[in-house]
Design a protein around this motif. Structure first.
Motif, mmCIF file in Angstrom:
data_model
loop_
_atom_site.group_PDB
_atom_site.id
_atom_site.type_symbol
_atom_site.label_atom_id
_atom_site.label_comp_id
_atom_site.label_asym_id
_atom_site.label_seq_id
_atom_site.Cartn_x
_atom_site.Cartn_y
_atom_site.Cartn_z
ATOM 1 N N ALA A 9 -16.331 6.675 -4.703
ATOM 2 C CA ALA A 9 -16.915 7.426 -3.580
ATOM 3 C C ALA A 9 -16.876 6.618 -2.294
ATOM 4 C CB ALA A 9 -18.349 7.827 -3.900
ATOM 5 N N ASN A 10 -17.179 5.314 -2.415
ATOM 6 C CA ASN A 10 -17.152 4.463 -1.221
ATOM 7 C C ASN A 10 -15.746 4.336 -0.647
ATOM 8 O OD1 ASN A 10 -19.869 3.993 -1.313
ATOM 9 N ND2 ASN A 10 -19.679 2.156 -2.579
ATOM 10 N N LYS A 11 -14.773 4.293 -1.560
ATOM 11 C CA LYS A 11 -13.384 4.171 -1.093
ATOM 12 C C LYS A 11 -12.960 5.396 -0.298
ATOM 13 C CE LYS A 11 -8.733 3.134 -2.712
ATOM 14 N NZ LYS A 11 -7.892 2.866 -3.903
ATOM 15 N N LYS A 12 -13.363 6.587 -0.779
ATOM 16 C CA LYS A 12 -13.027 7.825 -0.060
ATOM 17 C C LYS A 12 -13.697 7.850 1.316
ATOM 18 C CE LYS A 12 -12.059 10.857 -3.997
ATOM 19 N NZ LYS A 12 -12.467 12.068 -4.720
ATOM 20 N N LYS A 13 -14.974 7.375 1.364
ATOM 21 C CA LYS A 13 -15.670 7.337 2.659
ATOM 22 C C LYS A 13 -14.957 6.404 3.642
ATOM 23 C CE LYS A 13 -20.314 8.457 1.011
ATOM 24 N NZ LYS A 13 -21.702 7.952 0.837
ATOM 25 N N GLN A 14 -14.495 5.272 3.102
ATOM 26 C CA GLN A 14 -13.801 4.319 3.968
ATOM 27 C C GLN A 14 -12.485 4.896 4.499
ATOM 28 O OE1 GLN A 14 -13.406 0.762 1.625
ATOM 29 N NE2 GLN A 14 -15.557 0.148 1.940
ATOM 30 N N GLN A 15 -11.763 5.630 3.608
ATOM 31 C CA GLN A 15 -10.492 6.238 4.035
ATOM 32 C C GLN A 15 -10.728 7.304 5.110
ATOM 33 O OE1 GLN A 15 -8.924 7.592 0.276
ATOM 34 N NE2 GLN A 15 -7.761 5.685 -0.048
ATOM 35 N N ALA A 16 -11.799 8.118 4.921
ATOM 36 C CA ALA A 16 -12.116 9.154 5.904
ATOM 37 C C ALA A 16 -12.497 8.538 7.247
ATOM 38 C CB ALA A 16 -13.248 10.037 5.387
ATOM 39 N N LYS A 17 -13.276 7.431 7.156
ATOM 40 C CA LYS A 17 -13.688 6.749 8.381
ATOM 41 C C LYS A 17 -12.483 6.189 9.134
ATOM 42 C CE LYS A 17 -16.862 3.152 9.964
ATOM 43 N NZ LYS A 17 -17.839 2.121 9.512
ATOM 44 N N GLN A 18 -11.516 5.642 8.352
ATOM 45 C CA GLN A 18 -10.320 5.073 8.970
ATOM 46 C C GLN A 18 -9.484 6.164 9.645
ATOM 47 O OE1 GLN A 18 -9.533 1.822 9.257
ATOM 48 N NE2 GLN A 18 -7.865 2.555 10.577
ATOM 49 N N LYS A 19 -9.415 7.369 9.006
ATOM 50 C CA LYS A 19 -8.651 8.475 9.595
ATOM 51 C C LYS A 19 -9.279 8.924 10.910
ATOM 52 C CE LYS A 19 -6.661 10.358 5.344
ATOM 53 N NZ LYS A 19 -6.626 11.524 4.413
ATOM 54 N N ARG A 20 -10.633 8.982 10.928
ATOM 55 C CA ARG A 20 -11.294 9.386 12.184
ATOM 56 C C ARG A 20 -11.032 8.356 13.282
ATOM 57 N NH1 ARG A 20 -15.448 10.864 8.549
ATOM 58 N NH2 ARG A 20 -16.566 8.932 8.962
ATOM 59 N N ALA A 21 -11.022 7.100 12.900
ATOM 60 C CA ALA A 21 -10.767 6.038 13.883
ATOM 61 C C ALA A 21 -9.343 6.135 14.426
ATOM 62 C CB ALA A 21 -11.015 4.676 13.266
ATOM 63 N N ARG A 41 -7.531 8.871 14.558
ATOM 64 C CA ARG A 41 -7.405 10.048 15.449
ATOM 65 C C ARG A 41 -7.961 9.729 16.839
ATOM 66 N NH1 ARG A 41 -8.649 13.161 10.743
ATOM 67 N NH2 ARG A 41 -10.850 13.165 11.278
ATOM 68 N N ARG A 42 -9.104 9.045 16.919
ATOM 69 C CA ARG A 42 -9.692 8.690 18.212
ATOM 70 C C ARG A 42 -8.735 7.791 19.006
ATOM 71 N NH1 ARG A 42 -14.605 8.258 15.261
ATOM 72 N NH2 ARG A 42 -14.298 6.016 15.044
ATOM 73 N N LYS A 43 -8.072 6.880 18.273
ATOM 74 C CA LYS A 43 -7.157 5.960 18.947
ATOM 75 C C LYS A 43 -5.986 6.732 19.575
ATOM 76 C CE LYS A 43 -4.452 3.414 16.477
ATOM 77 N NZ LYS A 43 -3.988 2.358 15.514
ATOM 78 N N TRP A 44 -5.453 7.687 18.763
ATOM 79 C CA TRP A 44 -4.326 8.464 19.306
ATOM 80 C C TRP A 44 -4.755 9.370 20.443
ATOM 81 C CZ3 TRP A 44 0.301 6.920 18.784
ATOM 82 C CH2 TRP A 44 0.714 6.268 17.632
#
Length: 332
Positions: free
Chosen positions: A2-14, A16-19
């Motif tokens: 579960a923590n790994k999925k949260k980390q992956q989702a957080k990285q995707k949001r980051a 998207r913000r960067k782009w």
């Protein structure tokens, strides 16, 4: 897991913000660059060192072939409805005196009846067809062509065919109806109403670089004539009369002769002339602060010159306000 999925989702949001940030930054850079380019191309350009104030026809000279034939610098190159084409004669010493030493080269009537010619610094002559009473001698397909008379040989030949925005409608028989020359930039300006109709204004003012023989800039969607270039400290401007209104407008020119930005209103001629509807058919700058305007009616129909009522006007430039004020002609 579960923590790994949260980390992956957080990285995707980051990511998207960067782009998004990169996209916004790129849009800002493109916008600023575009604004800078637009501003440079549309604003006035301060007059270049070495360019004098006032009119810009100081270099115009008599053709070499004319001098070889015995004409002096006062000789007149003329066109009118009494003689087809171009002709030259000695300037009369008195008003009403018969023309003397009249000459016409065999090629000077090849383009039919012609408008007012202009000379360049070498003595070459540029002229365009001008239908007078009918189109027999001036067919529509020739109305957007500039012809050149060579200063050495005196021969007239086609110089450049200008593009047009629309086919010539039946209610408008005119194409090029104004020419002007700028000695500073060796530019020829031509105003054409080719393709304009009763309800459509698609005229174009062209800048032709005489060094290359190519159109370098244009002002579209304006029916104009009476062209003249004037140098102010703030920069060069091309003045012109509107064919549909009794108004004179101008547009900025660069020190390279190119047309820059949008035209601006200069003054109204409403109420001037016998019928109050004179248009500025000719504009000439005599000195550093004097404008001569020849006005007459213009309604896109053919009319003999002898039936045209013309009135001359004189204006003086006020540099403090950058405006022209009407005065009595000091030469009268």
């Amino acid at each position: 897991m579960a923590n790994k999925k949260k980390q992956q989702a957080k990285q995707k949001r980051a990511d998207r913000r960067k782009w998004w940030l990169w996209g916004i930054l790129l849009a800002l850079v493109v916008g600023v660059a575009g604004y800078i380019v637009y501003s440079v191309n549309t604003s006035e350009e301060k007059l270049a060192p070495g360019f004098g104030l006032g009119g810009v026809t100081y270099c115009q000279s008599t053709p070499k072939f004319a001098k070889d034939m015995g004409y002096d610098d006062s000789a007149i190159m003329s066109t009118n409805e009494t003689l087809k084409g171009l002709f030259i004669y000695d300037r009369p010493l008195q008003v009403g005196q018969p023309l003397a030493h009249v000459y016409q080269h065999p090629t000077w009537d090849d383009a039919g009846y012609l408008g007012t010619p202009v000379n360049d610094g070498e003595g070459n002559i540029y002229v365009a067809p001008a239908p007078r009473v009918n189109l027999y001698d001036n067919p529509p397909e020739q109305q957007n062509t500039i012809y050149k008379v060579d200063t050495d040989t005196g021969e007239l030949a086609e110089y450049i065919r200008l593009p047009f925005a629309a086919p010539m409608p039946p209610e408008n028989p005119f194409g090029i109806i104004g020419l002007a020359y700028d000695c500073d930039t060796n530019s020829l300006y031509a105003a054409s109403v080719y393709g304009s109709g009763k309800d459509t204004e698609v005229g174009i003012i062209y800048q032709v670089d005489l060094d290359t023989g190519k159109v370098e800039s244009q002002l579209k969607n304006v029916d104009a004539f009476g062209l003249g270039v004037f140098n102010r400290i703030a920069g060069k401007r091309l003045y012109f009369g509107l064919t549909r209104k009794s108004e004179v407008w101008s547009v900025a020119l660069g020190n390279d002769g190119k047309i820059r930005g949008k035209p601006r209103f200069e003054f109204s001629m409403a109420g001037w002339g016998a019928d109050g509807d004179d248009k500025a058919r000719r504009i000439v700058f005599r000195k550093a602060d004097e404008m001569f305007v020849r006005g007459s009616a213009f309604n896109y129909n053919l009319i003999a010159g002898t039936e045209r009522i013309q009135t001359d006007y004189f204006l003086r430039y006020d540099p403090a306000q950058d405006i022209w004020l009407r005065e009595e002609d000091p030469q009268q």
